[in-house]
Design a protein around this motif. Structure first.
Motif, PDB file in Angstrom:
ATOM      1  N   GLN A  22       1.054  -1.731  -0.396  1.00  0.00           N
ATOM      2  CA  GLN A  22       0.455  -0.394  -0.611  1.00  0.00           C
ATOM      3  C   GLN A  22       0.841   0.854  -0.178  1.00  0.00           C
ATOM      4  OE1 GLN A  22      -2.398  -0.600   3.254  1.00  0.00           O
ATOM      5  NE2 GLN A  22      -3.517  -1.937   2.821  1.00  0.00           N
ATOM      6  N   ALA A  23       2.392   1.777   0.372  1.00  0.00           N
ATOM      7  CA  ALA A  23       3.607   2.502   1.140  1.00  0.00           C
ATOM      8  C   ALA A  23       4.109   2.099  -0.206  1.00  0.00           C
ATOM      9  CB  ALA A  23       3.532   2.507   2.151  1.00  0.00           C
ATOM     10  N   GLN A  24       4.179   2.893  -1.123  1.00  0.00           N
ATOM     11  CA  GLN A  24       4.544   3.107  -2.829  1.00  0.00           C
ATOM     12  C   GLN A  24       6.065   3.586  -2.323  1.00  0.00           C
ATOM     13  OE1 GLN A  24       3.948   5.040  -6.290  1.00  0.00           O
ATOM     14  NE2 GLN A  24       1.990   3.777  -6.415  1.00  0.00           N
ATOM     15  N   GLU A  25       6.631   3.521  -1.077  1.00  0.00           N
ATOM     16  CA  GLU A  25       7.856   4.558  -0.858  1.00  0.00           C
ATOM     17  C   GLU A  25       8.255   3.216  -0.091  1.00  0.00           C
ATOM     18  OE1 GLU A  25       4.902   6.097   2.194  1.00  0.00           O
ATOM     19  OE2 GLU A  25       5.129   6.089   0.315  1.00  0.00           O
ATOM     20  N   GLY A  26       7.918   2.940   0.566  1.00  0.00           N
ATOM     21  CA  GLY A  26       8.773   1.093   0.959  1.00  0.00           C
ATOM     22  C   GLY A  26       8.171   1.524   2.666  1.00  0.00           C
ATOM     23  N   ILE A  27       9.177   0.639   3.152  1.00  0.00           N
ATOM     24  CA  ILE A  27       9.285   0.347   4.979  1.00  0.00           C
ATOM     25  C   ILE A  27      10.603   0.773   5.138  1.00  0.00           C
ATOM     26  CG2 ILE A  27       8.834  -0.600   6.846  1.00  0.00           C
ATOM     27  CD1 ILE A  27       5.920  -1.341   5.403  1.00  0.00           C
ATOM     28  N   THR A  28      11.298   1.781   6.161  1.00  0.00           N
ATOM     29  CA  THR A  28      12.365   1.430   6.845  1.00  0.00           C
ATOM     30  C   THR A  28      12.850   0.356   7.886  1.00  0.00           C
ATOM     31  OG1 THR A  28      13.237   3.762   5.392  1.00  0.00           O
ATOM     32  CG2 THR A  28      15.241   2.330   7.210  1.00  0.00           C
ATOM     33  N   ILE A  29      13.648  -0.144   7.583  1.00  0.00           N
ATOM     34  CA  ILE A  29      13.803  -1.346   8.610  1.00  0.00           C
ATOM     35  C   ILE A  29      15.346  -0.512   9.143  1.00  0.00           C
ATOM     36  CG2 ILE A  29      14.333  -2.845   9.853  1.00  0.00           C
ATOM     37  CD1 ILE A  29      12.088  -4.204   7.671  1.00  0.00           C
ATOM     38  N   VAL A  30      15.294  -0.312  11.115  1.00  0.00           N
ATOM     39  CA  VAL A  30      16.520   0.187  10.852  1.00  0.00           C
ATOM     40  C   VAL A  30      17.060  -0.638  11.730  1.00  0.00           C
ATOM     41  CG1 VAL A  30      17.170   2.067  12.277  1.00  0.00           C
ATOM     42  CG2 VAL A  30      15.766   2.520  10.894  1.00  0.00           C
ATOM     43  N   ARG A  31      18.329  -1.041  11.787  1.00  0.00           N
ATOM     44  CA  ARG A  31      19.751  -1.703  12.904  1.00  0.00           C
ATOM     45  C   ARG A  31      20.842  -1.157  12.823  1.00  0.00           C
ATOM     46  NH1 ARG A  31      21.195  -8.193  11.069  1.00  0.00           N
ATOM     47  NH2 ARG A  31      22.448  -6.310   9.884  1.00  0.00           N
ATOM     48  N   ASP A  32      20.667  -1.257  14.601  1.00  0.00           N
ATOM     49  CA  ASP A  32      22.229  -1.123  14.547  1.00  0.00           C
ATOM     50  C   ASP A  32      23.073   0.484  13.659  1.00  0.00           C
ATOM     51  OD1 ASP A  32      22.631  -2.981  16.475  1.00  0.00           O
ATOM     52  OD2 ASP A  32      23.374  -4.878  15.180  1.00  0.00           O
ATOM     53  N   ASP A  33      22.380   1.642  13.867  1.00  0.00           N
ATOM     54  CA  ASP A  33      22.357   2.768  12.666  1.00  0.00           C
ATOM     55  C   ASP A  33      22.681   2.023  11.440  1.00  0.00           C
ATOM     56  OD1 ASP A  33      22.220   4.653  15.119  1.00  0.00           O
ATOM     57  OD2 ASP A  33      24.598   3.643  15.579  1.00  0.00           O
ATOM     58  N   GLN A  34      22.042   1.345  10.740  1.00  0.00           N
ATOM     59  CA  GLN A  34      21.690   0.786   9.276  1.00  0.00           C
ATOM     60  C   GLN A  34      20.548   0.878   9.413  1.00  0.00           C
ATOM     61  OE1 GLN A  34      24.578  -2.707   9.252  1.00  0.00           O
ATOM     62  NE2 GLN A  34      26.158  -0.883   7.688  1.00  0.00           N
ATOM     63  N   SER A  35      20.419   1.080   7.689  1.00  0.00           N
ATOM     64  CA  SER A  35      18.516   1.156   7.328  1.00  0.00           C
ATOM     65  C   SER A  35      18.485   0.477   6.223  1.00  0.00           C
ATOM     66  CB  SER A  35      17.855   2.529   6.710  1.00  0.00           C
ATOM     67  OG  SER A  35      18.450   3.196   7.879  1.00  0.00           O
ATOM     68  N   TYR A  36      18.161  -0.355   5.891  1.00  0.00           N
ATOM     69  CA  TYR A  36      17.242  -1.190   4.697  1.00  0.00           C
ATOM     70  C   TYR A  36      15.794  -1.276   4.542  1.00  0.00           C
ATOM     71  CZ  TYR A  36      21.232  -3.749   7.175  1.00  0.00           C
ATOM     72  OH  TYR A  36      22.239  -4.118   7.732  1.00  0.00           O
ATOM     73  N   ILE A  37      15.640  -1.107   2.991  1.00  0.00           N
ATOM     74  CA  ILE A  37      14.259  -0.935   2.487  1.00  0.00           C
ATOM     75  C   ILE A  37      14.031  -1.925   1.960  1.00  0.00           C
ATOM     76  CG2 ILE A  37      13.328   0.264   0.602  1.00  0.00           C
ATOM     77  CD1 ILE A  37      14.369   1.935   2.914  1.00  0.00           C
ATOM     78  N   LEU A  38      12.024  -2.025   2.526  1.00  0.00           N
ATOM     79  CA  LEU A  38      11.214  -3.423   2.236  1.00  0.00           C
ATOM     80  C   LEU A  38      10.888  -2.760   1.593  1.00  0.00           C
ATOM     81  CD1 LEU A  38      10.702  -5.785   2.847  1.00  0.00           C
ATOM     82  CD2 LEU A  38       8.862  -4.997   4.469  1.00  0.00           C
ATOM     83  N   LEU A  39      10.704  -3.137   0.017  1.00  0.00           N
ATOM     84  CA  LEU A  39       9.683  -2.680  -1.196  1.00  0.00           C
ATOM     85  C   LEU A  39       9.343  -4.059  -1.493  1.00  0.00           C
ATOM     86  CD1 LEU A  39      12.197  -0.558  -3.581  1.00  0.00           C
ATOM     87  CD2 LEU A  39      10.809   0.564  -2.082  1.00  0.00           C
ATOM     88  N   SER A  40       8.060  -3.600  -2.356  1.00  0.00           N
ATOM     89  CA  SER A  40       6.733  -4.467  -3.541  1.00  0.00           C
ATOM     90  C   SER A  40       8.510  -4.666  -4.119  1.00  0.00           C
ATOM     91  CB  SER A  40       6.131  -5.025  -3.792  1.00  0.00           C
ATOM     92  OG  SER A  40       5.770  -3.648  -4.945  1.00  0.00           O
ATOM     93  N   GLN A  41       7.965  -6.251  -5.236  1.00  0.00           N
ATOM     94  CA  GLN A  41       8.477  -6.914  -6.441  1.00  0.00           C
ATOM     95  C   GLN A  41       8.478  -5.741  -7.570  1.00  0.00           C
ATOM     96  OE1 GLN A  41       8.573 -10.711  -7.014  1.00  0.00           O
ATOM     97  NE2 GLN A  41      10.292 -10.252  -9.434  1.00  0.00           N
ATOM     98  N   ALA A  42       6.861  -5.324  -7.448  1.00  0.00           N
ATOM     99  CA  ALA A  42       6.818  -4.467  -8.236  1.00  0.00           C
ATOM    100  C   ALA A  42       7.422  -3.360  -8.488  1.00  0.00           C
ATOM    101  CB  ALA A  42       5.297  -4.048  -8.493  1.00  0.00           C
ATOM    102  N   GLU A  43       7.984  -2.333  -6.782  1.00  0.00           N
ATOM    103  CA  GLU A  43       8.230  -1.223  -6.682  1.00  0.00           C
ATOM    104  C   GLU A  43       9.644  -1.764  -6.710  1.00  0.00           C
ATOM    105  OE1 GLU A  43       7.843   3.202  -6.121  1.00  0.00           O
ATOM    106  OE2 GLU A  43       6.550   1.419  -6.133  1.00  0.00           O
ATOM    107  N   TRP A  44      10.222  -2.371  -6.902  1.00  0.00           N
ATOM    108  CA  TRP A  44      11.490  -2.500  -7.206  1.00  0.00           C
ATOM    109  C   TRP A  44      11.894  -2.788  -8.863  1.00  0.00           C
ATOM    110  CZ3 TRP A  44      16.599  -1.996  -5.694  1.00  0.00           C
ATOM    111  CH2 TRP A  44      17.582  -2.788  -6.652  1.00  0.00           C
ATOM    112  N   GLU A  45      11.424  -3.201  -9.366  1.00  0.00           N
ATOM    113  CA  GLU A  45      11.442  -3.260 -10.890  1.00  0.00           C
ATOM    114  C   GLU A  45      11.042  -2.445 -11.386  1.00  0.00           C
ATOM    115  OE1 GLU A  45       8.541  -6.471 -11.649  1.00  0.00           O
ATOM    116  OE2 GLU A  45       9.746  -8.025 -10.754  1.00  0.00           O
ATOM    117  N   ALA A  46      10.003  -1.113 -10.583  1.00  0.00           N
ATOM    118  CA  ALA A  46       9.969   0.141 -11.434  1.00  0.00           C
ATOM    119  C   ALA A  46      10.643   0.997 -10.748  1.00  0.00           C
ATOM    120  CB  ALA A  46       8.718   0.714 -10.921  1.00  0.00           C
ATOM    121  N   LEU A  47      11.806   1.106 -10.285  1.00  0.00           N
ATOM    122  CA  LEU A  47      13.282   1.476  -9.794  1.00  0.00           C
ATOM    123  C   LEU A  47      13.924   1.172 -10.726  1.00  0.00           C
ATOM    124  CD1 LEU A  47      12.761   1.808  -6.204  1.00  0.00           C
ATOM    125  CD2 LEU A  47      12.602   3.891  -7.282  1.00  0.00           C
TER     126      LEU A  47
END
Length: 83
Positions: A22-47
């Motif tokens: 539902q959120a095209q911009e994805g979700i940021t997952i933060v661990r130990d001062d590093q960030s990771y982005i969770l995206l749908s496959q469709a959004e990743w392919e578009a990027l």
């Protein structure tokens, strides 16, 4: 963009997968001062596709010129392009 901790992401992965659709911009997952982005496959392919197109030499100039033509009323009807 919605931010969550890695611990939260582990505990709520199903919820986050539903939310990321539902959120095209994805979700940021933060661990130990590093960030990771969770995206749908469709959004990743578009990027990836957008990045590939952006690497075409002169494409941004062509798009800008086309926008100017459109603003000035210089357009071609789709029917004129098709046989």
């Amino acid at each position: 963009m919605h931010n969550v901790t890695a611990d939260y992401a582990k505990a709520h992965l199903d919820e986050l997968c539903d939310r990321v659709n539902q959120a095209q911009e994805g979700i940021t997952i933060v661990r130990d001062d590093q960030s990771y982005i969770l995206l749908s496959q469709a959004e990743w392919e578009a990027l990836v596709e957008t990045a590939a197109i952006a690497r075409i030499p002169g494409i941004l100039d062509d798009v800008q010129a086309a926008r100017q033509d459109y603003k000035q009323g210089e357009i071609i009807a789709i029917a004129d392009l098709l046989p």
